[in-house]
Design a protein around this motif. Structure first.
Motif, mmCIF file in Angstrom:
data_model
loop_
_atom_site.group_PDB
_atom_site.id
_atom_site.type_symbol
_atom_site.label_atom_id
_atom_site.label_comp_id
_atom_site.label_asym_id
_atom_site.label_seq_id
_atom_site.Cartn_x
_atom_site.Cartn_y
_atom_site.Cartn_z
ATOM 1 N N UNK A 85 -2.368 11.672 0.841
ATOM 2 C CA UNK A 85 -3.491 11.940 1.741
ATOM 3 C C UNK A 85 -4.057 10.636 2.290
ATOM 4 N N UNK A 86 -4.205 9.640 1.431
ATOM 5 C CA UNK A 86 -4.698 8.343 1.877
ATOM 6 C C UNK A 86 -3.764 7.735 2.918
ATOM 7 N N UNK A 127 0.816 -1.212 0.000
ATOM 8 C CA UNK A 127 0.000 0.000 0.000
ATOM 9 C C UNK A 127 0.851 1.264 0.000
ATOM 10 N N UNK A 128 2.122 1.148 0.373
ATOM 11 C CA UNK A 128 3.005 2.310 0.357
ATOM 12 C C UNK A 128 3.170 2.865 -1.060
ATOM 13 N N UNK A 129 2.986 2.005 -2.062
ATOM 14 C CA UNK A 129 3.111 2.457 -3.455
ATOM 15 C C UNK A 129 1.988 3.412 -3.864
ATOM 16 N N UNK A 130 0.947 3.508 -3.062
ATOM 17 C CA UNK A 130 -0.155 4.416 -3.390
ATOM 18 C C UNK A 130 0.295 5.872 -3.341
ATOM 19 N N UNK A 166 0.482 8.094 -6.487
ATOM 20 C CA UNK A 166 -0.649 8.867 -7.014
ATOM 21 C C UNK A 166 -0.530 10.273 -6.430
ATOM 22 N N UNK A 167 -0.352 11.279 -7.257
ATOM 23 C CA UNK A 167 -0.141 12.624 -6.730
ATOM 24 C C UNK A 167 -1.265 13.077 -5.786
#
Length: 129
Positions: free
Chosen positions: A97-98, A85-88, A91-92
């Motif tokens: 924020x997530x 999930x760290x790869x999220x 997404x700029x």
């Protein structure tokens, strides 16, 4: 400061779980150190306006890169998320924020990544009391 040093001692520790306090104290102290080193860079003339970084702050950033990623992995594990999930964050804006929201979640039970770190007595319990 104990939490910061705890993360540095577990330099390559990508497995297990990290409490919110461990993660956020590391982030806070690391940010303060980065700001101080940037000011020192500015004062001694090693700050490069073109790149927006200085020699000392860059060296420090590279030194804590792996522990930062490791504590982020463990924090995601604590919230019962895979480290993937760290790869999220790629997404700029929305990815960061997530992750910010997920890193604020509390954990209450044991999960596949290990026992709840809040249930394990730690050496800092005497300091907090």
């Amino acid at each position: 400061m104990e939490w910061y040093l705890k993360v540095l001692k577990n330099y390559f520790g990508f497995s297990g779980r990290a409490r919110r306090k461990e993660y956020w104290m590391f982030v806070l102290i690391s940010t303060v150190i980065s700001i101080v080193l940037s000011l020192v860079d500015l004062g001694i003339g090693t700050f490069d306006e073109e790149t927006g970084s200085g020699l000392l702050s860059t060296i420090y950033g590279l030194a804590v890169l792996i522990p930062t990623i490791a504590v982020s992995f463990r924090r995601l594990h604590d919230t019962n998320h895979s480290a993937w999930w760290l790869l999220i964050v790629l997404i700029p804006f929305l990815g960061a924020l997530f992750l910010l929201i997920v890193f604020c979640f509390d954990s209450k039970e044991d999960n596949q990544y290990g026992p709840n770190p809040k249930a394990i007595p730690d050496d800092n319990a005497e300091i907090e009391a």
